[in-house]
Enzyme design. Structure first.
Site, PDB file in Angstrom:
ATOM      1  CG  ASN A 127     -30.910   0.925  -2.810  1.00  0.00           C
ATOM      2  OD1 ASN A 127     -31.535   1.531  -1.946  1.00  0.00           O
ATOM      3  ND2 ASN A 127     -31.505   0.268  -3.793  1.00  0.00           N
ATOM      4  CG  ASP A 137     -18.674  -0.272  -0.977  1.00  0.00           C
ATOM      5  OD1 ASP A 137     -18.207   0.319   0.012  1.00  0.00           O
ATOM      6  OD2 ASP A 137     -18.354  -1.440  -1.274  1.00  0.00           O
ATOM      7  CG  HIS A 162      -0.474   0.019   2.527  1.00  0.00           C
ATOM      8  ND1 HIS A 162      -0.163  -1.119   3.224  1.00  0.00           N
ATOM      9  CD2 HIS A 162      -0.196   1.050   3.359  1.00  0.00           C
ATOM     10  CE1 HIS A 162       0.278  -0.796   4.430  1.00  0.00           C
ATOM     11  NE2 HIS A 162       0.277   0.519   4.535  1.00  0.00           N
ATOM     12  CB  CYS A 175     -31.946  -2.973  -6.610  1.00  0.00           C
ATOM     13  SG  CYS A 175     -32.087  -1.182  -6.420  1.00  0.00           S
TER      14      CYS A 175
END
Ligand SMILES: Cc1cc2nc3c(=O)[nH]c(=O)nc-3n(C[C@H](O)[C@H](O)[C@H](O)COP(=O)(O)O)c2cc1C
Length: 245
Positions: free
Chosen positions: A149, A113, A97, A182
């Site tokens: 969502n 996300d 990293h 969805c």
């Protein structure tokens, strides 16, 4: 906005390709990563024989469910948590990293996300992607593209998390309203690929990679060692316990 303008300006006059580190998380929008990488590389060629950017990918374990490998350019490099740990066995070894932070000119987390957004906002760093973000050099741009969502997007915790990231100077490429995977219609879809590329190229304009300005970086050493070939052994663990911290 004129894509060609940004493509030409993304070229480094000193010849080195600009280095884009792309972070992907466990959003269904990760299925677009192949398109994002291929299109960005193709657009960076406009006016040049060669691409003017090099892209490497850091994926969370959950992002891997969504990556469509056939859509990615053949020699794409994708780093995951197992690369981080399999490549390190003694203190002389590069730490993935850290080497990625040194290597990159820009970090673009697309899609970001809800889970990783929350982790970043709290400073958590429990995987390769969040460690890159936590060790990020604030002199270089960090862009993020939320994707979730609508119900997640509208949760009261989301706006403060986004605001925390932007307060640190990270640049948000806002999500858009559309029919989501969805079936729901609403805010939360990742920005369009064209928009993301424009933002990335615009941010790359301000990145200087003049000769001598690069931090020494051992990523090539990591790549040539073949990360999947080196694993922890009992003796590595013993050496580690006997070494200074
Ligand atoms: C099919 C599927 C699609 C998902 N899409 C999203 C999404 O678009 N955005 C989001 O925030 N979470 C989404 N999730 C939930 C995340 O994958 C979950 O929170 C996961 O723990 C994220 O891990 P990561 O942040 O380490 O990648 C989805 C889960 C599934 C099973």
């Amino acid at each position: 906005m004129d894509v060609e303008l940004f493509s030409i300006n993304a070229v480094n006059p000193n010849g080195r390709k600009k280095r884009v580190l792309l972070g992907c998380t466990g959003s269904v929008a990760t299925i677009k990563v192949g398109l994002l990488v291929s299109q960005a590389i193709a657009e960076s060629c406009i006016g040049n024989a060669e691409p003017s950017i090099e892209v490497r990918i850091v994926a969370t374990d959950n992002a891997e469910h969504f990556i469509v490998h056939e859509d990615l350019p053949k020699d794409s490099k994708i780093y995951t948590d197992s690369d981080e740990w399999n490549s390190w066995s003694s203190r002389e070894d590069p730490i993935l990293h850290i080497e990625l932070v040194k290597w990159a000119d820009i970090f673009v987390i697309a899609p970001l996300d809800a889970n990783t957004l929350a982790k970043l906002a709290q400073g958590l760093c429990d995987n390769l992607l969040t460690c890159v973000a936590r060790a990020w050099n604030f002199d270089k741009p960090l862009l993020f593209c939320p994707a979730m969502n609508t119900r997640m997007w509208e949760h009261p915790v989301t706006a403060p998390h986004v605001a925390t990231l932007t307060s640190w100077g990270y640049k948000e490429i806002p999500c858009v309203e559309k029919r989501l995977a969805c079936g729901d219609v609403g805010m939360g879809a990742m920005a369009e690929v064209d928009d993301i590329i424009r933002h990335v190229f615009a941010s790359l304009e301000s990145v200087s990679c003049d000769e001598g300005s690069d931090e020494p970086c051992r990523l090539d050493e990591f790549d040539s060692s073949g990360s999947s070939d080196s694993y922890f052994t009992d003796s590595d663990s013993e050496n580690l316990q006997n070494s200074e911290t």
